[in-house]
Scaffold this motif. Sequence first.
Motif, PDB file in Angstrom:
ATOM      1  N   GLY A 115       0.812  -1.215   0.000  1.00  0.00           N
ATOM      2  CA  GLY A 115       0.000   0.000   0.000  1.00  0.00           C
ATOM      3  C   GLY A 115       0.835   1.249   0.000  1.00  0.00           C
ATOM      4  N   TRP A 116       0.163   2.341  -0.281  1.00  0.00           N
ATOM      5  CA  TRP A 116       0.765   3.669  -0.191  1.00  0.00           C
ATOM      6  C   TRP A 116      -0.088   4.518   0.744  1.00  0.00           C
ATOM      7  CZ3 TRP A 116       5.379   5.131  -2.155  1.00  0.00           C
ATOM      8  CH2 TRP A 116       5.952   4.347  -3.166  1.00  0.00           C
ATOM      9  N   PHE A 117       0.596   5.227   1.603  1.00  0.00           N
ATOM     10  CA  PHE A 117      -0.034   6.180   2.504  1.00  0.00           C
ATOM     11  C   PHE A 117       0.652   7.518   2.324  1.00  0.00           C
ATOM     12  CE2 PHE A 117      -2.629   3.609   5.513  1.00  0.00           C
ATOM     13  CZ  PHE A 117      -2.337   2.353   5.009  1.00  0.00           C
ATOM     14  N   ARG A 118       0.043   8.562   2.844  1.00  0.00           N
ATOM     15  CA  ARG A 118       0.688   9.869   2.804  1.00  0.00           C
ATOM     16  C   ARG A 118       0.340  10.649   4.065  1.00  0.00           C
ATOM     17  NH1 ARG A 118      -2.841  12.638  -2.108  1.00  0.00           N
ATOM     18  NH2 ARG A 118      -4.785  12.972  -0.930  1.00  0.00           N
ATOM     19  N   GLY A 143       0.963  18.678   9.448  1.00  0.00           N
ATOM     20  CA  GLY A 143      -0.066  18.947  10.438  1.00  0.00           C
ATOM     21  C   GLY A 143      -1.253  18.013  10.399  1.00  0.00           C
ATOM     22  N   LYS A 144      -1.174  16.973   9.575  1.00  0.00           N
ATOM     23  CA  LYS A 144      -2.298  16.043   9.458  1.00  0.00           C
ATOM     24  C   LYS A 144      -1.850  14.631   9.764  1.00  0.00           C
ATOM     25  CE  LYS A 144      -4.972  18.696   6.095  1.00  0.00           C
ATOM     26  NZ  LYS A 144      -5.710  18.643   4.804  1.00  0.00           N
ATOM     27  N   GLU A 145      -2.828  13.762  10.001  1.00  0.00           N
ATOM     28  CA  GLU A 145      -2.519  12.368  10.249  1.00  0.00           C
ATOM     29  C   GLU A 145      -2.221  11.649   8.933  1.00  0.00           C
ATOM     30  OE1 GLU A 145      -5.175  11.670  14.314  1.00  0.00           O
ATOM     31  OE2 GLU A 145      -5.583  10.502  12.501  1.00  0.00           O
ATOM     32  N   ARG A 146      -1.499  10.568   9.062  1.00  0.00           N
ATOM     33  CA  ARG A 146      -1.207   9.749   7.891  1.00  0.00           C
ATOM     34  C   ARG A 146      -2.518   9.134   7.377  1.00  0.00           C
ATOM     35  NH1 ARG A 146       3.755   5.900   8.650  1.00  0.00           N
ATOM     36  NH2 ARG A 146       2.389   5.018  10.247  1.00  0.00           N
ATOM     37  N   ILE A 150       4.377  13.580   2.645  1.00  0.00           N
ATOM     38  CA  ILE A 150       5.351  12.489   2.613  1.00  0.00           C
ATOM     39  C   ILE A 150       4.588  11.208   2.271  1.00  0.00           C
ATOM     40  CG2 ILE A 150       7.055  11.167   3.903  1.00  0.00           C
ATOM     41  CD1 ILE A 150       7.422  13.622   5.694  1.00  0.00           C
ATOM     42  N   TYR A 151       5.052  10.519   1.278  1.00  0.00           N
ATOM     43  CA  TYR A 151       4.394   9.292   0.824  1.00  0.00           C
ATOM     44  C   TYR A 151       5.177   8.080   1.333  1.00  0.00           C
ATOM     45  CZ  TYR A 151       1.081  11.747  -2.117  1.00  0.00           C
ATOM     46  OH  TYR A 151       0.046  12.540  -2.565  1.00  0.00           O
ATOM     47  N   TYR A 152       4.452   7.181   1.958  1.00  0.00           N
ATOM     48  CA  TYR A 152       5.045   5.992   2.556  1.00  0.00           C
ATOM     49  C   TYR A 152       4.560   4.730   1.851  1.00  0.00           C
ATOM     50  CZ  TYR A 152       6.068   9.098   6.496  1.00  0.00           C
ATOM     51  OH  TYR A 152       6.525  10.127   7.284  1.00  0.00           O
ATOM     52  N   CYS A 153       5.484   3.846   1.608  1.00  0.00           N
ATOM     53  CA  CYS A 153       5.155   2.508   1.138  1.00  0.00           C
ATOM     54  C   CYS A 153       4.931   1.628   2.367  1.00  0.00           C
ATOM     55  CB  CYS A 153       6.319   1.991   0.301  1.00  0.00           C
ATOM     56  SG  CYS A 153       6.109   0.336  -0.375  1.00  0.00           S
ATOM     57  N   GLN A 168      10.654   4.601   4.778  1.00  0.00           N
ATOM     58  CA  GLN A 168      11.034   5.872   5.391  1.00  0.00           C
ATOM     59  C   GLN A 168      10.279   7.054   4.801  1.00  0.00           C
ATOM     60  OE1 GLN A 168      13.227   6.247   8.072  1.00  0.00           O
ATOM     61  NE2 GLN A 168      12.872   4.037   8.104  1.00  0.00           N
ATOM     62  N   GLY A 169       9.711   6.868   3.634  1.00  0.00           N
ATOM     63  CA  GLY A 169       8.914   7.936   3.025  1.00  0.00           C
ATOM     64  C   GLY A 169       9.695   8.726   1.991  1.00  0.00           C
ATOM     65  N   THR A 170       8.948   9.330   1.083  1.00  0.00           N
ATOM     66  CA  THR A 170       9.520  10.209   0.072  1.00  0.00           C
ATOM     67  C   THR A 170       8.618  11.433  -0.056  1.00  0.00           C
ATOM     68  OG1 THR A 170      10.368  10.336  -2.207  1.00  0.00           O
ATOM     69  CG2 THR A 170       8.366   9.045  -1.872  1.00  0.00           C
ATOM     70  N   GLN A 171       9.225  12.599  -0.147  1.00  0.00           N
ATOM     71  CA  GLN A 171       8.472  13.847  -0.141  1.00  0.00           C
ATOM     72  C   GLN A 171       7.930  14.162  -1.536  1.00  0.00           C
ATOM     73  OE1 GLN A 171       7.822  16.185   2.497  1.00  0.00           O
ATOM     74  NE2 GLN A 171       6.475  17.098   0.943  1.00  0.00           N
ATOM     75  N   VAL A 172       6.661  14.497  -1.585  1.00  0.00           N
ATOM     76  CA  VAL A 172       6.025  14.994  -2.812  1.00  0.00           C
ATOM     77  C   VAL A 172       5.486  16.386  -2.526  1.00  0.00           C
ATOM     78  CG1 VAL A 172       4.106  14.694  -4.425  1.00  0.00           C
ATOM     79  CG2 VAL A 172       5.430  12.702  -3.665  1.00  0.00           C
TER      80      VAL A 172
END
Length: 123
Positions: A35-38, A42-45, A93-96, A115-119
Motif C-alpha cells: 500500500g501507499w499512505f501519505r 499537520g495532518k494524520e497519515r 510524505i508518501y510511505y510505502c 522511510q517515506g519520500t516527499q512529494v
Amino acid sequence: QVQLAESGGGLVQAGGSLRLSCRVSRRADSDYHMGWFRQAPGKEREFVSGISWSGGTRNYADSVRGRFTISQNDARNQVFLHMNRLREDDTGIYYCAAAPASTWFLRNEYSFWGQGTQVTVSS
C-alpha cells in the motif's frame, strides 16, 4: 520480515505527474499486500492506495481515485504509484507499506513501513 525503500518524490506543478517506486526486499516464501499512505503537514497519515499480494485487487482513497494508479512488477519486488493530475493537496510524505498476505486486504492492516519520500505540488 520485509524491507521497503521509496523513491521518486520531488517537486511538481499542479496538473503534473510523478511516479513513486517502492523497492520491496522480502523472503521468497513470504507474500505481502502493498500500500501507499501519505501524511500532509499537520495532518494524520492517510491511506492512498493498496494492491493485494496477487495483484488481483486494488483500492483507492476517494480523493485519488481516477488520478492515481498502483501497480507492481511480476517479481513483486517493486511497487509503483503513478500519480496524474496532481493537486496542491496531494503534497505530503508518501510511505510505502506492507501487510502479510494472511491478513484481510481490505482491512489495511499494514505493519511494515518505509522511510517515506516527499512529494510537493506547487500552484
